[in-house]
Design an enzyme around this catalytic site. Structure first.
Site, mmCIF file in Angstrom:
data_model
loop_
_atom_site.group_PDB
_atom_site.id
_atom_site.type_symbol
_atom_site.label_atom_id
_atom_site.label_comp_id
_atom_site.label_asym_id
_atom_site.label_seq_id
_atom_site.Cartn_x
_atom_site.Cartn_y
_atom_site.Cartn_z
ATOM 1 N N PHE A 157 0.862 -1.182 0.000
ATOM 2 C CA PHE A 157 0.000 0.000 0.000
ATOM 3 C C PHE A 157 0.896 1.229 0.000
ATOM 4 O O PHE A 157 1.587 1.501 0.989
ATOM 5 C CB PHE A 157 -0.878 -0.043 1.251
ATOM 6 C CG PHE A 157 -2.024 0.930 1.250
ATOM 7 C CD1 PHE A 157 -3.222 0.608 0.637
ATOM 8 C CD2 PHE A 157 -1.910 2.155 1.887
ATOM 9 C CE1 PHE A 157 -4.291 1.497 0.657
ATOM 10 C CE2 PHE A 157 -2.967 3.042 1.912
ATOM 11 C CZ PHE A 157 -4.164 2.721 1.290
ATOM 12 N N LEU A 159 1.166 5.132 -0.245
ATOM 13 C CA LEU A 159 0.524 6.447 -0.148
ATOM 14 C C LEU A 159 1.550 7.540 0.160
ATOM 15 O O LEU A 159 1.720 8.488 -0.589
ATOM 16 C CB LEU A 159 -0.577 6.417 0.920
ATOM 17 C CG LEU A 159 -1.259 7.751 1.243
ATOM 18 C CD1 LEU A 159 -1.956 8.310 0.002
ATOM 19 C CD2 LEU A 159 -2.267 7.579 2.379
ATOM 20 N N GLY A 199 5.232 -0.823 3.499
ATOM 21 C CA GLY A 199 5.470 -2.119 4.116
ATOM 22 C C GLY A 199 5.350 -3.256 3.131
ATOM 23 O O GLY A 199 4.403 -3.312 2.333
ATOM 24 N N ARG A 333 7.539 -10.559 42.456
ATOM 25 C CA ARG A 333 8.725 -9.859 42.971
ATOM 26 C C ARG A 333 8.448 -9.334 44.376
ATOM 27 O O ARG A 333 7.485 -8.609 44.597
ATOM 28 C CB ARG A 333 9.058 -8.693 42.043
ATOM 29 C CG ARG A 333 10.186 -7.781 42.516
ATOM 30 C CD ARG A 333 11.530 -8.409 42.281
ATOM 31 N NE ARG A 333 12.610 -7.422 42.432
ATOM 32 C CZ ARG A 333 13.887 -7.681 42.256
ATOM 33 N NH1 ARG A 333 14.260 -8.909 41.904
ATOM 34 N NH2 ARG A 333 14.798 -6.753 42.404
ATOM 35 N N GLN A 353 3.541 1.465 43.088
ATOM 36 C CA GLN A 353 3.527 0.463 42.011
ATOM 37 C C GLN A 353 2.116 0.317 41.449
ATOM 38 O O GLN A 353 1.926 0.203 40.232
ATOM 39 C CB GLN A 353 4.045 -0.880 42.528
ATOM 40 C CG GLN A 353 4.287 -1.930 41.453
ATOM 41 C CD GLN A 353 5.632 -1.780 40.757
ATOM 42 O OE1 GLN A 353 6.260 -0.738 40.855
ATOM 43 N NE2 GLN A 353 6.072 -2.822 40.068
ATOM 44 N N GLN A 354 1.128 0.338 42.317
ATOM 45 C CA GLN A 354 -0.259 0.223 41.872
ATOM 46 C C GLN A 354 -0.673 1.402 40.999
ATOM 47 O O GLN A 354 -1.279 1.223 39.935
ATOM 48 C CB GLN A 354 -1.192 0.135 43.085
ATOM 49 C CG GLN A 354 -1.029 -1.135 43.903
ATOM 50 C CD GLN A 354 -1.838 -1.105 45.193
ATOM 51 O OE1 GLN A 354 -2.550 -0.128 45.468
ATOM 52 N NE2 GLN A 354 -1.721 -2.166 45.993
ATOM 53 N N GLY A 429 15.300 -3.309 36.830
ATOM 54 C CA GLY A 429 16.403 -3.631 35.931
ATOM 55 C C GLY A 429 16.145 -4.859 35.092
ATOM 56 O O GLY A 429 16.560 -4.920 33.923
ATOM 57 N N GLU A 452 0.333 5.749 9.318
ATOM 58 C CA GLU A 452 -1.099 5.865 9.022
ATOM 59 C C GLU A 452 -1.653 7.210 9.494
ATOM 60 O O GLU A 452 -2.798 7.310 9.910
ATOM 61 C CB GLU A 452 -1.892 4.709 9.657
ATOM 62 C CG GLU A 452 -1.664 3.379 8.987
ATOM 63 C CD GLU A 452 -2.197 3.325 7.568
ATOM 64 O OE1 GLU A 452 -3.130 4.067 7.250
ATOM 65 O OE2 GLU A 452 -1.672 2.532 6.770
#
Length: 695
Positions: A157, A159, A199, A333, A353-354, A429, A452
């Site tokens: 495609f 364009l 692509g 963890r 973290q939440q 890490g 796009e």
């Protein structure tokens, strides 16, 4: 599926219980059935289709992940070989997609969960190429579809041009009609007009859908599509008059061979024009089945929106994998211990973290529910278009779908970008390891913020449509917008008079309250933008200056909140309709968290416009923290709902058993060359200048 039955039995058979291990304690806390939650965004037919695809890939020897990154050429080669294997297997036939449009989303999701380069290659080479011909071509083009389906040719495609991407009117590739020869002459005047970022063109494509300015009798009729042979299918060598090549290594998606192409007075037969929506006759006179140019434009917009619709799902797939990995890792963890505790605390239980992670878990569900519906809607519209429908409703759907995709695509890409980065950081890490699987997701998603349609440009297209809607909001037919994305604007006057009445953190984050706040916010931003545009015009500014000078803090924000509102309200309606009470309750909390998290970003506007007052902003933030804490116990099971099979997820941090350190050890010790002396060891050792001291 409110009770145990055949449906539950099938879900249990398709999704066995996760193994016991470090995540078991979290799973036991969940208040809902993680398998049934899949039905919030998938049909049982779609679930079966994904399972069929995954089993096929798991059993095929070509679908094995490599530990080390292959060379660029080998990445291209592997993606192409795998593409043909999947295509030839015909795992989800077009006839089934026509009966169950959601199967298309399931097919692409299943492939993306394994490898994004493969999924994009497959989509570009076969689906996008053939669907464009089906939507814009005529009967004489259908042999090309058959040849593509049989793998005899491969499509792409084309364009974007080197010097023009967003500005379609500035494209300089021309297709000049020559009536004496009954052909078009396709020409690129210079390298700046070369079609680029195409692509599957770099190495493989034999045919391209090329968008060029149609010129006839000295008049330009704007961009039109042509199906153009570019390589000999027997040798893959460029055809005479065609110059093409590969753009080389990219930040991500290196299995996709993005290329460029130029044309030197390349002759095409008149039949090469995909002219069902408009083109020239044998004499060179322009013809279209649409009397109203706006309707022809609307129908073409619906077809061209497919890429953006697809990218909402692509972004969701990337974020979905990253969230699964980060949630499971955060539950496994453990770091530090509360005073008197016998064991360290899972980092998922820490507030920061939440707040960093769980809003993106909620966003993933919002995006997944939305993009599955959106993709299904686009498939239906494409089928209607292929069946020859040219009524006003189809054109209106095309225009609204274009506007919604122009807002949803940037929103999805940016949400995935920010969410994946937070997931990477939440994994510390270890998240930086390639074996963690998050870095490639981040790199591959990055393109979604540009291709796009560059995001800021797309938001302008959405805001332009919204401004047009605002001007006709009092018309009797206003409520008939086919997708209903702005139906609430019929109540614009009363909405703008509202203020937020919530006075507790629990009330202010109720999903109905947040949806109402977004209706006010979208309406307010639309009025604010319209007023600015009107003021600039009253000052005598040109249309160009008016558009340019009304973007920051007005039109861009308007388009963003429009997309956020629709995605939120769609999740809310979906949650309310869920038959399973436990799943419904959790999905409503996810809707509340997603909406509150996104709404908090517009805090200044909520106060400037007078919707918020006093400490309501603080209450909103407290509500977000409260929702995150409430959802922490559900998070692992929600991740299980979203997770592809372990072999597909391919992350040492995100496997279902939660044995993070075992998998890290295996990954490190088995990495090629990890325990070997480097082949260049002599460049390190210099015995002529150093003698180790005797001990």
């Amino acid at each position: 599926m409110s009770g145990a039955g055949d449906g539950d039995a099938e879900l249990r058979a398709l999704f066995p219980a996760p193994p016991r291990g470090p995540l078991a304690a979290f799973r036991e806390q969940a208040s809902f059935d993680w398998r049934r939650m899949k039905l919030a965004y998938d049909s049982i037919q779609a679930i079966r289709a994904k399972d069929k695809i995954w089993k096929f890939m798991e059993e095929h020897p070509l679908f094995k992940h490599s530990e080390a990154t292959p060379s660029l050429d080998e990445q291209r080669h592997l993606a192409t070989k795998r593409m043909y294997v999947i295509h030839n297997a015909d795992l989800v036939p077009l006839e089934e997609i026509a009966m169950h449009p959601r199967l298309f989303q399931s097919f692409t999701e299943a492939i993306f969960m394994w490898d994004s380069s493969l999924a994009i290659k497959l989509s570009l080479t076969f689906r996008m190429f053939s669907n464009t011909i089906r939507g814009s071509g005529r009967d004489h083009h259908f042999p090309l579809i058959e040849a593509c389906d049989e793998g005899k040719i491969g499509g792409c495609f084309a364009l974007t041009e080197i010097a023009h991407g967003s500005n379609a009117k500035g494209m300089r590739t021309t297709a000049t009609y020559l009536p004496d020869e009954q052909c078009f002459e396709l020409h690129s005047p210079d390298f700046e007009a070369a079609k680029c970022w195409v692509g599957s063109l770099g190495k493989c494509a034999t045919h391209a859908i090329v968008y060029a300015m149609l010129v006839s009798k000295g008049q330009s009729h704007g961009l039109h599509a042509f199906v153009v042979p570019v390589r000999d299918p027997r040798t893959l060598r460029p055809l005479a008059g065609v110059t093409l090549g590969d753009l080389g290594e990219k930040v991500g998606l290196n299995g996709v061979d993005n290329g460029f192409v130029m044309f030197n007075k390349y002759k095409l037969p008149r039949s090469a024009a995909l002219d069902r929506l408009g083109g020239v006759d044998a004499r060179g006179d322009y013809r279209s089945p649409f009397r109203d140019p706006a309707k022809r434009f609307g129908a073409s917009l619906g077809i061209l929106s497919g890429g953006r619709v697809h990218i909402t799902s692509i972004s969701t797939n990337y974020l979905q994998k990253a969230v699964v990995i980060a949630v499971r890792y955060s539950a496994a963890r453990r770091q530090f211990a509360a005073p008197g505790a016998a064991a360290e605390t899972p980092v998922l239980l820490y507030q920061q973290q939440q707040v960093r992670l769980l809003p993106y878990l909620a966003a993933t569900f919002a995006m997944r529910v939305f993009c599955n519906w959106f993709g299904e809607e686009h498939v239906r519209m494409s089928i209607d278009n292929m069946m020859g429908s040219s009524d006003a409703e189809l054109a209106a759907r095309g225009v609204e779908l274009h506007a919604l995709s122009s807002a949803a695509k940037p929103l999805s890409g940016w949400t995935a970008r920010d969410g994946i980065q937070n997931c990477r950081e939440c994994c510390g890490g270890h998240g930086y390891l390639k074996a963690a699987g998050i870095g490639e997701l981040r790199n591959d998603n990055d393109a979604n913020c540009t291709y796009e349609g560059e995001n800021s440009m797309l938001l302008q297209q959405a805001s332009n449509w919204l401004l047009g809607v605002w001007a006709r909001r009092h018309q009797p037919a206003f409520a008939d917008t086919p997708l209903g994305s702005v139906h609430f604007l019929a109540r614009a006057t009363s909405l703008l008079a509202e203020t937020c009445a919530a006075d507790t953190k629990e009330d202010i984050v109720q999903p109905a309250t947040v949806v109402r706040a977004y209706e006010w916010l979208t309406t307010y931003m639309l009025r604010l933008t319209a007023d600015k545009v009107s003021r600039l015009r009253s000052e005598g500014r040109s249309d160009y200056d008016v558009r340019n000078d009304s973007q920051a803090y007005t039109a861009v924000t308007l388009a963003v909140v429009y997309g956020e509102h629709f995605m939120l309200s769609h999740l809310y309606k979906t949650a309310l309709a869920l038959p399973d009470a436990a799943c419904r309750g959790v999905l409503l909390r996810l809707a509340a968290l997603y909406g509150a998290f996104m709404l908090e970003r517009h805090m200044a506007t909520l106060y400037i416009g007078g919707f918020f007052s006093g400490e309501q902003g603080l209450l909103l933030r407290e509500g977000i923290v409260w929702l995150c804490a409430a959802l922490a116990a559900e998070a692992v099971s929600l991740a299980d709902t979203l997770a592809p099979p372990d072999w597909c997820l391919n992350s040492v941090l995100g496997y279902a058993d939660g044995e993070v350190y075992k998998h890290i050890q295996d990954g490190i010790l088995t990495y090629p060359g990890a325990l070997e002396r480097p082949r260049w060891w002599r460049d390190v050792v210099h015995w002529d200048t150093y003698v180790p001291a005797k001990l």
